[in-house]
Motif scaffolding. Structure first.
Motif, PDB file in Angstrom:
ATOM      1  N   LEU A 276      24.733  38.834 -39.544  1.00 40.90           N
ATOM      2  CA  LEU A 276      25.415  38.028 -40.558  1.00 40.90           C
ATOM      3  C   LEU A 276      24.649  38.148 -41.876  1.00 40.90           C
ATOM      4  O   LEU A 276      23.445  37.900 -41.918  1.00 40.90           O
ATOM      5  N   CYS A 277      25.363  38.543 -42.930  1.00 36.09           N
ATOM      6  CA  CYS A 277      24.780  38.649 -44.271  1.00 36.09           C
ATOM      7  C   CYS A 277      25.559  37.737 -45.206  1.00 36.09           C
ATOM      8  O   CYS A 277      26.763  37.947 -45.423  1.00 36.09           O
ATOM      9  N   VAL A 278      24.906  36.723 -45.732  1.00 36.60           N
ATOM     10  CA  VAL A 278      25.547  35.766 -46.643  1.00 36.60           C
ATOM     11  C   VAL A 278      24.975  35.988 -48.042  1.00 36.60           C
ATOM     12  O   VAL A 278      23.742  36.046 -48.198  1.00 36.60           O
ATOM     13  N   ARG A 279      25.835  36.097 -49.028  1.00 36.44           N
ATOM     14  CA  ARG A 279      25.387  36.355 -50.388  1.00 36.44           C
ATOM     15  C   ARG A 279      26.098  35.433 -51.383  1.00 36.44           C
ATOM     16  O   ARG A 279      27.321  35.374 -51.439  1.00 36.44           O
ATOM     17  N   ASP A 280      25.286  34.709 -52.150  1.00 41.01           N
ATOM     18  CA  ASP A 280      25.728  33.921 -53.316  1.00 41.01           C
ATOM     19  C   ASP A 280      26.910  33.002 -53.004  1.00 41.01           C
ATOM     20  O   ASP A 280      27.886  32.929 -53.751  1.00 41.01           O
ATOM     21  N   LEU A 281      26.808  32.275 -51.891  1.00 42.11           N
ATOM     22  CA  LEU A 281      27.887  31.393 -51.454  1.00 42.11           C
ATOM     23  C   LEU A 281      27.878  30.117 -52.293  1.00 42.11           C
ATOM     24  O   LEU A 281      26.840  29.447 -52.426  1.00 42.11           O
ATOM     25  N   ARG A 282      29.038  29.764 -52.838  1.00 42.24           N
ATOM     26  CA  ARG A 282      29.149  28.585 -53.700  1.00 42.24           C
ATOM     27  C   ARG A 282      30.364  27.753 -53.291  1.00 42.24           C
ATOM     28  O   ARG A 282      31.408  28.289 -52.930  1.00 42.24           O
ATOM     29  N   LYS A 283      30.191  26.428 -53.382  1.00 39.65           N
ATOM     30  CA  LYS A 283      31.295  25.512 -53.070  1.00 39.65           C
ATOM     31  C   LYS A 283      31.135  24.240 -53.890  1.00 39.65           C
ATOM     32  O   LYS A 283      30.057  23.648 -53.929  1.00 39.65           O
ATOM     33  N   THR A 284      32.225  23.825 -54.543  1.00 39.56           N
ATOM     34  CA  THR A 284      32.211  22.612 -55.359  1.00 39.56           C
ATOM     35  C   THR A 284      33.347  21.700 -54.912  1.00 39.56           C
ATOM     36  O   THR A 284      34.467  22.161 -54.658  1.00 39.56           O
ATOM     37  N   GLY A 286      35.186  18.656 -56.544  1.00 43.07           N
ATOM     38  CA  GLY A 286      35.254  17.898 -57.786  1.00 43.07           C
ATOM     39  C   GLY A 286      34.112  18.309 -58.694  1.00 43.07           C
ATOM     40  O   GLY A 286      33.972  19.479 -59.062  1.00 43.07           O
ATOM     41  N   SER A 287      33.266  17.350 -59.048  1.00 43.50           N
ATOM     42  CA  SER A 287      32.107  17.653 -59.900  1.00 43.50           C
ATOM     43  C   SER A 287      30.830  17.863 -59.081  1.00 43.50           C
ATOM     44  O   SER A 287      29.766  18.116 -59.644  1.00 43.50           O
ATOM     45  N   PHE A 288      30.963  17.757 -57.744  1.00 38.59           N
ATOM     46  CA  PHE A 288      29.773  17.862 -56.880  1.00 38.59           C
ATOM     47  C   PHE A 288      29.606  19.292 -56.382  1.00 38.59           C
ATOM     48  O   PHE A 288      30.503  19.855 -55.742  1.00 38.59           O
ATOM     49  N   GLN A 289      28.463  19.881 -56.661  1.00 40.74           N
ATOM     50  CA  GLN A 289      28.154  21.229 -56.198  1.00 40.74           C
ATOM     51  C   GLN A 289      27.492  21.144 -54.819  1.00 40.74           C
ATOM     52  O   GLN A 289      26.309  20.833 -54.706  1.00 40.74           O
ATOM     53  N   ALA A 290      28.273  21.453 -53.779  1.00 41.41           N
ATOM     54  CA  ALA A 290      27.749  21.361 -52.414  1.00 41.41           C
ATOM     55  C   ALA A 290      26.883  22.550 -52.054  1.00 41.41           C
ATOM     56  O   ALA A 290      25.887  22.410 -51.330  1.00 41.41           O
ATOM     57  N   LEU A 291      27.264  23.749 -52.528  1.00 41.59           N
ATOM     58  CA  LEU A 291      26.472  24.967 -52.294  1.00 41.59           C
ATOM     59  C   LEU A 291      26.285  25.674 -53.626  1.00 41.59           C
ATOM     60  O   LEU A 291      27.245  25.901 -54.365  1.00 41.59           O
ATOM     61  N   LYS A 292      25.050  26.076 -53.911  1.00 40.66           N
ATOM     62  CA  LYS A 292      24.718  26.673 -55.206  1.00 40.66           C
ATOM     63  C   LYS A 292      24.106  28.070 -55.019  1.00 40.66           C
ATOM     64  O   LYS A 292      22.900  28.248 -55.203  1.00 40.66           O
ATOM     65  N   GLY A 293      24.905  29.011 -54.587  1.00 41.96           N
ATOM     66  CA  GLY A 293      24.409  30.373 -54.479  1.00 41.96           C
ATOM     67  C   GLY A 293      23.534  30.624 -53.267  1.00 41.96           C
ATOM     68  O   GLY A 293      22.388  31.071 -53.392  1.00 41.96           O
ATOM     69  N   SER A 493      20.918  24.101 -52.426  1.00 44.82           N
ATOM     70  CA  SER A 493      20.157  25.334 -52.634  1.00 44.82           C
ATOM     71  C   SER A 493      19.157  25.547 -51.507  1.00 44.82           C
ATOM     72  O   SER A 493      18.708  24.581 -50.865  1.00 44.82           O
ATOM     73  N   ILE A 494      18.781  26.814 -51.279  1.00 48.72           N
ATOM     74  CA  ILE A 494      17.699  27.127 -50.343  1.00 48.72           C
ATOM     75  C   ILE A 494      16.393  27.053 -51.113  1.00 48.72           C
ATOM     76  O   ILE A 494      16.202  27.779 -52.096  1.00 48.72           O
ATOM     77  N   VAL A 495      15.493  26.178 -50.684  1.00 51.43           N
ATOM     78  CA  VAL A 495      14.219  26.036 -51.392  1.00 51.43           C
ATOM     79  C   VAL A 495      13.066  26.698 -50.646  1.00 51.43           C
ATOM     80  O   VAL A 495      12.007  26.927 -51.226  1.00 51.43           O
ATOM     81  N   GLU A 496      13.268  27.003 -49.350  1.00 49.44           N
ATOM     82  CA  GLU A 496      12.215  27.684 -48.595  1.00 49.44           C
ATOM     83  C   GLU A 496      12.837  28.374 -47.378  1.00 49.44           C
ATOM     84  O   GLU A 496      13.786  27.876 -46.776  1.00 49.44           O
TER      85      GLU A 496
END
Length: 539
Positions: A276-284, A286-293, A493-496
């Motif tokens: 599985l290769c996931v790249r730059d996945l984003r989901k919003t 309304g105004s809430f960013q649930a996934l940021k890349g 976001s992934i922080v680590e």
């Protein structure tokens, strides 16, 4: 004055069933003093919640019946009080907070109204009740308390709802607070905050706290003494340190041995071609960013743990990978195929490879279907996997594989314990011979020994069948024992990202260190050092 704030003497509770009387509590005795915290420790079915419900007169009678004993509060036997006299005690002298506040807060009233009602029902005038409701929300650190008074329970996070429940319980300044699994479903940082709040409030008011739990870490963090229950009987009692360091009963030793976070860490195999290769996945929303890349690779046969607090995006990621939700942008390639460009027919075929085990099997298993129907339903949807003549034989094999038996085929979900229901959910996921299973908080609500059994089962399936796991969890000791790699998420976001050893022994990010330091150790000596370190940082 009585010798103790609360004294339970020779208490027995039984329930009448079609199969005859069931002894839920068997002649237990214990005491609790003012300003003290007593933990009742035990697994599901041990009788700990039933015994505390008896104190509050919350047992349904019939079918329940208190068959013997006394429950003394400051020397007054609560079992001899009339209903009117009992109402004067419940709420004012004794209060309770529950495991799931969403089920115990009224969804159609604002939290301000509910706190005010707790006060006015016991004679407080409406003006004083309104001022006190605001003060209580401030005291339990609810953000923007003036606005929060007019919000409904669903508008708060799980940790905030638990704080609202604590505010309601403390409205009348009770002498005794009963906390029934108050932090089981909370993130580690929120759990630490709630337990610290309870301790602070106890210091302020001098109330006695009776906490019911199956979590040895919670016992080590908050309790002064502990009593251990098994199958309705009290099998051991003592200070937390005495019971942990020198357990006398085999059941206590089994509970301590099952505590996660002490085993050998996995050493992952060299990284190969990812499945599985996931790249730059984003989901919003309304105004809430649930996934940021979000970007990561998942190797075949490995377990990737995804950790982070509520709202970090863990479950959103799982839903998108399974196409239960659609991303705004980004790609996810499963064995070279773009998951988001598959046609409905292609996705239908791929479903058998990607399965999910949810947090609450009670809600994910249809209560009107037998175990046989639940598991074989997969072959109705995908009829080319197995001929119908072999269904019963294969269901039996799957049940044995997850630690149950063929005799369980004809039963319904409600006839099993929580751990057994989760095993059924795993068997159902295995029916399609998947290559990837996403576990979304699949063991968070289970008892420690059942949790250890389920984790051992998943690890066995991974080794024997080569199944790949994405393991979403807030329980860091379980992650430490089960995962190969850990992905830490914060605010979408992934922080680590690293091996279990890297993340647990040399975390780079302050957020990861905060998560690890908020975790609770079952050893009271280690937890005392951790608690002192937290207090030092706070001040």
């Amino acid at each position: 004055m009585a010798d103790h704030l609360l004294e339970v003497r020779d208490l027995s509770v039984e329930f009448h069933t079609v199969a005859g009387p069931v002894q839920a509590v068997r002649r237990i005795s214990y005491y609790l003093d003012r300003g003290e915290t007593l933990a009742i420790l035990g697994e599901s079915g041990s009788g700990k919640s039933v015994s505390s419900a008896a104190i509050m007169n919350l047992i349904d009678m019939p079918p329940g019946r208190i068959s013997s004993g006394q429950i003394l509060l400051d020397g007054v036997d609560l079992l001899k009080l009339s209903p009117n006299e009992r109402r004067a005690f419940n709420g004012r002298r004794i209060a309770m907070i529950f495991q799931d506040p969403l089920s115990h807060l009224n969804p159609v009233y604002t939290v301000g109204w509910q706190i005010r009602e707790a006060l006015t029902a016991h004679g407080t005038d409406s003006v004083t009740a309104a001022a006190e409701a605001l003060r209580l929300l401030k005291r339990v650190a609810i953000p923007e308390p003036e606005r929060a008074l007019d919000k409904y329970p669903h508008e708060f996070s799980g940790g905030q709802r638990q704080r609202v429940m604590i505010a309601m319980a403390l409205a009348l300044r009770p002498d005794l607070l009963i906390a029934d699994e108050p932090t089981t479903a909370l993130d580690v940082t929120v759990q630490a905050e709630v337990l610290a709040l309870l301790k602070e409030l106890q210091t302020e008011t001098g109330m006695g706290v009776l906490i019911i739990t199956h979590d040895l870490g919670v016992v080590a963090e908050i309790a002064d003494r502990v009593v251990v229950m098994e199958k309705g009987a009290l099998v051991e009692a003592g200070t937390v340190r005495e019971v942990y360091k020198n357990p006398q009963h085999p059941y206590t030793r089994k509970l301590i041995a099952a505590a996660p976070g002490k085993g050998k860490m996995h050493e992952p195999a060299p990284r190969a071609e990812p499945v599985l290769c996931v790249r730059d996945l984003r989901k919003t929303y309304g105004s809430f960013q649930a996934l940021k890349g979000i970007s990561f690779d998942l190797m075949p046969g490995e377990t990737l743990a995804v950790v982070g607090e509520s709202g970090s995006g863990k479950s959103t990621l799982a839903r998108i990978l399974l196409r239960l939700d659609e991303p705004d942008s980004g790609t996810a390639h499963w064995k070279g195929r773009d998951l988001f460009s598959l046609s409905p027919a292609e996705l239908y075929k791929l479903r058998r490879d990607l399965q999910m085990v949810f947090q609450d099997p009670t809600q994910s298993l249809n209560p009107r279907m037998t175990v046989y129907q639940l598991i074989s339903e997969a072959w109705i949807i995908h009829p080319d996997i197995l001929p119908k003549a072999k269904w019963r034989e294969r269901v039996a094999e799957l049940l044995v594989q997850v630690g149950l038996g063929p005799e369980h085929m004809g039963r319904y979900p409600h006839q099993f314990s929580g751990g057994q229901r989760q095993r059924i959910a795993i068997a159902r996921a295995l029916a399609l011979q998947p290559q990837l299973i996403i576990c979304d908080e699949a063991v968070s609500a289970l008892d420690v020994s059942v949790q250890a059994q389920v984790i051992a089962l998943l690890d066995k399936l991974r080794k024997e069948m080569g199944i790949t796991f994405i393991f979403i969890a807030h329980d860091l000791p379980v992650v430490r024992d089960f995962a190969d790699h850990v992905m830490v998420m914060q605010s979408g976001s992934i922080v680590e990202f690293g091996t279990v050893r890297q993340v647990f022994e040399t975390p780079r990010e302050s957020y990861t260190r905060a998560l690890l330091s908020a975790g609770l150790d079952p050893d009271p000596d280690i937890q005392a050092v951790s608690r002192a370190s937290r207090l030092q940082r706070t001040h």
